[in-house]
Write an enzyme that holds these catalytic residues in place. Structure first.
Site: not given
Ligand code: GCW
Length: 663
Positions: A151, A194, A274, A278, A311, A352, A357, A379, A385, A495, A525
């Site tokens: 992922e 996940n 987690k 999500e 998390r 995070k 995100d 984190e 990504e 950036e 989202w």
């Molecule tokens: O940013 C999102 C990602 C997911 C990820 C999630 C997370 C592992 O797009 O792919 O899932 O964060 O951090 O749990």
């Protein structure tokens, strides 16, 4: 010879004959079998990196003395400078080098550091380096699925799994372990947070023998496994009717299962979770809170010294875009801060770096400093990504430096909180089966840098970049200088073409590469720009969503005031007209146009600088990076033109400099 596979600890480096002589006479001051592995790593490193054979000699003849404080403290001056847990001291005196670890891991880290300093030509005479890692848990999280797919992975398939099972080359795993240990990483999760159907069974007898084999390969390198678990395991594995953390049957199930896991892996670090995030299962499903969920697991792990890394990426992922009352960046604070003081001592909340995100530019999460009675982990995402997916070059060191140096005013910077409130740092891995490990060869800098920062968060991007280029690309100053320059320019460039003034999420939904300004505008989202023909951004002050009030009062004021708000975050915190004037007199709109053109020009300039190295570096490296720059240029142009056209069409206002914008 040059191989993309070989990274910072694997190549040949030149060294003076006299230094080689010193290195080749070594002694291990210990009878402890456990330490012999350290000597083996030393011997291997000296051979591989400097082409010298090490003889183990009596203490009196040794150029290099290796040991731990227990048996080798006498090699050090008695000046009270003592490394703490996992730390080391490297001490050079009259042509003798002592490497003394506080413990076994410390010795190993000291050996790698010695080798890496020598490779960079940086071991001074009379060197005296005493270091202790600032962070106890330095964790790397793979998001690998057992299908082999990763992922958010941009470096090929998993090095651990394939076809719903384990599948690994032991040599590759060992080489990987060495890379990680050499930068101080001591905790590893090999499966995705996940946790899908098959992966749920990693903690059952079906897969434990193989997981234990992986643990065996990492153990000598001082790396312990932390396994991602499925909160619904009692139902999915155990066949129970519930996974309610307050249910006694569920609690017993976890206790028994944990006992089984520790029979296979006695030094397991613990669980990564987690939950309620999500669509993953979690305590909310049973009307319980996150402390209930985490503490239940913590109790099961406690007898074995294990920890729970839980998390905080918990938010409403089924939001109605029409509802402007909900503001996703508020979510982690709203869900977790009220629980401060309720988490067991062996729980670490993993947060995070930003409230959204892993966007290109976000403020630092307000949780740091706000949960004084809870262990926290920072984190960050090493895998790119939202930052170019290892096609575009983007050294994340400046981004992480901004996070670490942020002054929370509660009090202290994020870096200051390590060791007290922040007890762990976790990075999402950028590794896969790709020949160079990271897809883009230069993306290795992010893995290297993550490790170095988790050891010492005070290191600057310049220092880390300098170390990395010397270790990875040798000693020709033209080559290392240019690569360092390209790396340093890469984040500001990225950036510039993607994320003006903290506007996030203008990416293609789902796979998150390339521009799509309104791709997320009408989705569930919680990720909106709300651009009209006059204004853009979201008011997150007390008058708006109130997000700024989650910070210390000084920072609330700082961010709430458009004059003092850092400009790079202006549109994260505020909703403003395009005509709003920035400090240098430019309008927001003109700034958007300018940075898009400038970012694309920077991408061209970096690619051109790379081209000047063509005859100076190995063809395999040159070609691999040149190919990526080709993709990056296409992406940068797409970003420039799509974003410029979008805002031109919304405002009808032309670029002051008359550059090409597609109408
Ligand atoms: O940013 C999102 C990602 C997911 C990820 C999630 C997370 C592992 O797009 O792919 O899932 O964060 O951090 O749990």
């Amino acid at each position: 010879s040059y191989a993309l596979y070989d990274t910072w600890l694997q190549r040949g480096y030149t060294l003076s004959e006299s230094m080689k002589t010193v290195l080749s006479q070594a002694v291990l001051l210990s009878e402890d079998q456990q330490l012999e592995f350290c000597m083996k790593e030393y011997i291997r490193g000296v051979r591989r990196m400097f082409g010298a054979e090490v003889q183990q000699v009596p203490k009196e003849q040794a150029g290099v003395l290796l040991g731990t404080l227990e048996q080798a403290a006498k090699c050090l001056p008695q000046d009270g400078k003592t490394p703490g847990a996992e730390g080391f001291r490297i001490y050079e005196n009259g042509g003798h080098i002592a490497v003394v670890g506080a413990d076994r891991s410390g010795l190993l880290y000291g050996i790698y550091r010695l080798l890496m300093l020598l490779a960079q030509g940086k071991l001074p005479e009379n060197a005296d380096i005493c270091e202790t890692p600032a962070v106890q848990v330095r964790a790397l999280n793979h998001w690998d699925n057992m299908s082999g797919q990763i992922e958010r992975g941009y470096a090929g398939e998993s090095i651990f799994f394939k076809d719903e099972d384990f599948c690994f080359e032991e040599q590759r795993v060992v080489d990987y372990a060495r890379m990680l240990a050499s930068v101080g990483i001591n905790t590893l999760t090999i499966n995705n947070v996940n946790v899908h159907q098959t992966e749920t069974f990693l903690i059952s007898e079906r897969f434990l023998p193989k997981l234990a084999r992986i643990a065996d390969l990492f153990r000598p390198f001082g790396i312990r496994l932390l396994v991602s678990i499925n909160f619904a395991s009692p139902m999915r594995i155990g066949g129970l009717a519930t996974s309610d953390p307050l249910d006694e049957g569920v609690q017993h199930w976890w206790e028994r299962q944990t006992e089984l896991i520790y029979r296979w892996i006695p030094d397991l670090c613990g669980f990564l979770v987690k939950a309620d995030s999500e669509h993953e299962p979690g305590p909310y499903q049973y009307g319980r809170n996150h402390a209930d969920g985490a503490n239940m697991l913590a109790r099961a792990l406690k007898p074995y010294g294990g920890i729970v890394m839980w998390r905080c990426f918990v938010y409403d992922c089924a939001q109605d875009w029409r509802n402007q009352k909900i503001d996703r960046p508020r979510a982690a604070y709203d869900n977790f801060v009220p629980l401060d003081g309720q988490f067991a001592d062996n729980v670490i909340l993993q947060v995070k770096n930003g409230p959204y995100d892993f966007q290109v530019r976000e403020p630092v999460t307000p949780l740091f400093g706000a949960m004084k009675q809870t262990h926290l982990a920072l984190e960050v995402q090493v895998t790119q990504e939202y930052t170019g997916q290892q096609r575009d070059l983007c050294s994340l060191l400046p981004l992480w430096q901004d996070v670490l140096q942020f002054d929370t005013k509660r009090p202290g910077t994020v870096a200051d909180m390590f060791g007290s409130q922040i007890t762990a740092m976790a990075g999402v891995a950028n590794i896969g089966k790709s020949e160079c490990w990271t897809g883009h060869p230069l993306a290795q800098v992010n893995l290297y840098g993550f490790g170095r920062l988790s050891w010492n968060p005070a290191l600057t991007p310049e220092e880390i970049t300098d170390e990395y280029v010397k270790l990875a690309f040798g000693s020709d100053p033209e080559v290392t200088g240019k690569i360092a320059d390209i790396l340093q320019r890469s984040y500001p460039a990225y950036e510039d073409y993607t994320s003006p003034l903290g506007l996030c999420w203008m990416v293609n939904p789902g796979y998150h590469y390339g521009p799509n300004v309104e791709g997320y505008e009408y989705t569930r989202w919680g990720t909106y720009l709300r651009a009209t023909c006059r204004e853009v951004g979201i008011d997150r002050t007390a008058a708006g969503t109130g997000y700024t009030t989650q910070y210390a009062p000084e920072n609330d004021t700082l961010f709430s005031n458009t004059d003092t708000c850092p400009e790079k975050l202006l549109l994260f915190f505020h909703r403003l007209p395009y005509s709003y004037k920035l400090h240098d007199g430019r309008t927001i709109l003109q700034y958007i146009y300018d940075t898009r053109f400038h970012g694309e020009e920077e991408a061209e300039a970096m690619a051109a600088e790379w081209d000047t190295l063509k005859d100076k570096i190995a063809p395999s490296l040159y070609e691999a990076v040149a190919e990526r720059f080709g993709m990056q240029l296409e992406n940068a142009r797409e970003w420039r033109d799509v974003v410029n056209t979008y805002f031109y069409r919304h405002t009808g206002i032309a670029d002051e400099k008359g550059r090409k914008i597609y109408k």
